[in-house]
Motif scaffolding. Structure first.
Motif, PDB file in Angstrom:
ATOM      1  N   ARG A 421      -8.444 -25.049  23.125  1.00  0.00           N
ATOM      2  CA  ARG A 421      -8.216 -26.306  23.756  1.00  0.00           C
ATOM      3  C   ARG A 421      -8.158 -26.010  25.454  1.00  0.00           C
ATOM      4  NH1 ARG A 421      -2.036 -27.479  23.566  1.00  0.00           N
ATOM      5  NH2 ARG A 421      -1.905 -25.793  24.737  1.00  0.00           N
ATOM      6  N   SER A 425      -5.895 -30.240  27.432  1.00  0.00           N
ATOM      7  CA  SER A 425      -6.346 -31.547  26.854  1.00  0.00           C
ATOM      8  C   SER A 425      -5.515 -31.994  25.669  1.00  0.00           C
ATOM      9  CB  SER A 425      -7.874 -31.203  26.263  1.00  0.00           C
ATOM     10  OG  SER A 425      -8.132 -32.480  25.329  1.00  0.00           O
ATOM     11  N   ASP A 426      -5.198 -33.011  25.562  1.00  0.00           N
ATOM     12  CA  ASP A 426      -4.416 -33.696  24.322  1.00  0.00           C
ATOM     13  C   ASP A 426      -5.202 -33.257  23.101  1.00  0.00           C
ATOM     14  OD1 ASP A 426      -2.653 -35.045  26.044  1.00  0.00           O
ATOM     15  OD2 ASP A 426      -3.599 -37.011  26.095  1.00  0.00           O
ATOM     16  N   ALA A 427      -6.451 -32.982  22.974  1.00  0.00           N
ATOM     17  CA  ALA A 427      -7.077 -32.648  21.902  1.00  0.00           C
ATOM     18  C   ALA A 427      -7.159 -31.217  21.689  1.00  0.00           C
ATOM     19  CB  ALA A 427      -8.451 -33.224  21.798  1.00  0.00           C
ATOM     20  N   ASP A 429      -9.173 -28.218  19.351  1.00  0.00           N
ATOM     21  CA  ASP A 429     -10.568 -28.198  18.693  1.00  0.00           C
ATOM     22  C   ASP A 429     -10.351 -27.277  17.462  1.00  0.00           C
ATOM     23  OD1 ASP A 429     -11.558 -30.349  20.501  1.00  0.00           O
ATOM     24  OD2 ASP A 429     -11.335 -28.859  21.974  1.00  0.00           O
TER      25      ASP A 429
END
Length: 515
Positions: A421, A425-427, A429
């Protein structure tokens, strides 16, 4: 003309103007400074304009954005001038012309943003641009609204020719283009070829040595290398270079506008270290024998007494004198080992074990000289988790800058996979590598010139970087002044082991092979 500026603003916003009225308005504010000042004053008072500004050329998703409250006077003027340019175009469309009305007095574009270097060079917000050459000074960024509807951001040094309301010729420099639906067909010509927008965001960079690069952030463009070659389509998150009559794929760089025109840094003595990096470390850039040490930091966790880490002075190579470990964790006598394809990573014994408590980690503040501000640098580490299929767990190494998390690499908390990440980030990977209880080797490649970060998992020690395949790429780079290792689990503990944290200026320096 009736100087009812509030009424004019409302009609401009709704494009409720005849061509004659639009011409009258433009002539009035362009030729009479008093009228222009009165119009801008009314525009600044019209706070609703901030909610209806044109799309930013770099914005993704919903193209309408609320501008930041930085330099409110300049932002208000820029929004108004850009709105005027778009209203001119829309009025022309409504009255039957696909390319908009004939420009008044040769006015083809308007400067919508200008920083201090641009202002010092005589480029002002609100300044109309006629057909002809335009130079943007080195280190400057200038925003331009084309009469055809496209919006440009130009980074200096740049030289371009404005040829029409929807066409420019880029001689040298970088331009970021946002062309909404109504501006399809905006064209960028260069000495190497032609780029035609089909509704997209893209960056064009032209340099005599590297040719013309086209980096498509989203949407679609058509490009060709010379009039004798056919157009080829180039889609979002892809890039190509036009040179020598050919169009070939190249490395996609989302931030190509910020990347130097020639991203290959100078290396006068040919020793493999760019001159800027050598100067940063105080070595001579004109003598091949004078070069910086490639291994900048190495924490093997050997030589520590078994027990808690808090307050223990760090023994790592490259640690400033007196620097101590912070947070919580436990030094262990036994270290991790790693091998791949019969090649074994050099290790020294010893490791650190996290507490396994969520939010609790072991922290070391590092020397900021560890990572140079330009060029490529590397980080590697070993990590082993205690078990397979542990639900709701996470474990990893984190790079911090101040109190801000910049990069996390390890076992994700949101998926049964190793991953990463970037910048909180909210995401998260995922790499498609399920959690297991084996030691894994992670390598991070940070390119501060091209502004990309690549992450590799379990490469072969002793093999060249070109033989390794990246697991993930970020189109950004982290800032680093401290390293943290930690792990956790919802409703319980998940202690993980970390070892052999290294940073260096070469792939080989962070992947030493055991003798």
């Amino acid at each position: 003309m009736n100087p009812d500026w509030d009424n004019w603003i409302e009609r401009l916003k709704s494009a409720d103007l005849t061509e004659a009225e639009l011409r009258e308005f433009e002539e009035s504010v362009r030729k009479d400074p008093a009228n222009r000042d009165a119009y801008l004053a009314a525009l600044l008072a019209e706070t609703s304009l901030e909610m209806e500004s044109l799309p930013h050329p770099f914005a993704k998703g919903n193209p309408k954005v609320i501008p930041l409250p930085r330099w409110p006077r300049l932002a208000g003027i820029a929004a108004g001038v850009a709105l005027l340019a778009t209203a001119s175009y829309l009025a022309g469309l409504r009255l039957g012309g696909k390319t908009g009305p004939t420009p008044v007095g040769g006015h083809l574009a308007t400067i919508t943003d200008a920083d201090r270097p641009a202002e010092d060079a005589g480029l002002r917000i609100g300044q109309p641009l006629e057909k002809g050459a335009l130079k943007i000074p080195d280190g400057s960024e200038v925003g331009i609204a084309m009469r055809g509807g496209a919006r440009l951001k130009v980074r200096g040094p740049a030289e371009l020719q404005i040829d029409g309301p929807d066409k420019i010729r880029l001689e040298k420099g970088r331009i970021s283009t946002y062309a909404p639906t109504y501006a399809h067909g905006f064209t960028v010509d260069t000495v190497d070829g032609k780029v035609v927008d089909l509704g997209t965001r893209f960056v064009t960079a032209t340099d005599a040595q590297t040719g013309t690069e086209v980096h498509v952030l989203e949407g679609l463009v058509e490009a060709r290398a010379g009039a004798a070659t056919p157009f080829q389509s180039l889609k979002g998150e892809n890039a190509a270079v036009l040179k020598g009559g050919k169009l070939e794929a190249t490395e996609f760089l989302a931030q190509r506008l910020l990347v130097p025109l020639n991203p290959v840094l100078e290396d006068r003595d040919g020793d493999g270290f760019p001159d800027a990096v050598e100067s940063y470390y105080g070595t001579r850039s004109d003598e091949a024998a004078s070069k910086p040490e490639t291994l900048r930091f190495e924490e093997s966790f050997s030589g520590y007494a078994a027990g808690g880490i808090y307050g223990v002075k760090a023994r790592a190579l490259g640690t400033p004198a007196g620097r101590a470990w912070e947070g919580a964790g436990t030094f262990q006598d036994e270290g991790l080992s790693y091998s791949m394809e019969k090649k074994r990573l050099r290790t020294s014994g010893g490791s650190v074990r996290s507490t396994g408590e969520t939010g609790v980690g072991a922290l070391l503040r590092i020397d900021p000289m560890m990572f140079p501000p330009v060029g490529v640098s590397y980080l590697s580490f070993l990590m082993q988790n205690p078990e397979k299929d542990a639900g709701g767990c996470f474990a990893g190494l984190l790079l911090y800058h101040g109190d801000r998390e910049e990069l996390f690499i390890g076992k994700l908390s949101t998926a049964n996979s190793y991953g990463s990440r970037l910048k909180q980030s909210d995401a998260q990977d995922a790499y498609g590598l399920p959690l297991d209880d084996k030691p894994h080797l992670f390598v991070v490649r940070i390119d501060r010139t091209r502004l990309v970060t690549d992450i590799f998992v379990d490469p072969v020690p002793g093999q060249p970087e070109s033989s390794a395949k990246q697991r993930f790429r970020y189109q950004d780079v982290p800032m680093v002044d401290r390293i943290v290792v930690r792990s956790g689990r919802a409703g319980g503990l998940f202690p993980s082991v970390f070892d052999e944290i290294r940073t260096g200026l070469s792939w080989e320096s962070v992947l030493p092979v055991a003798e």
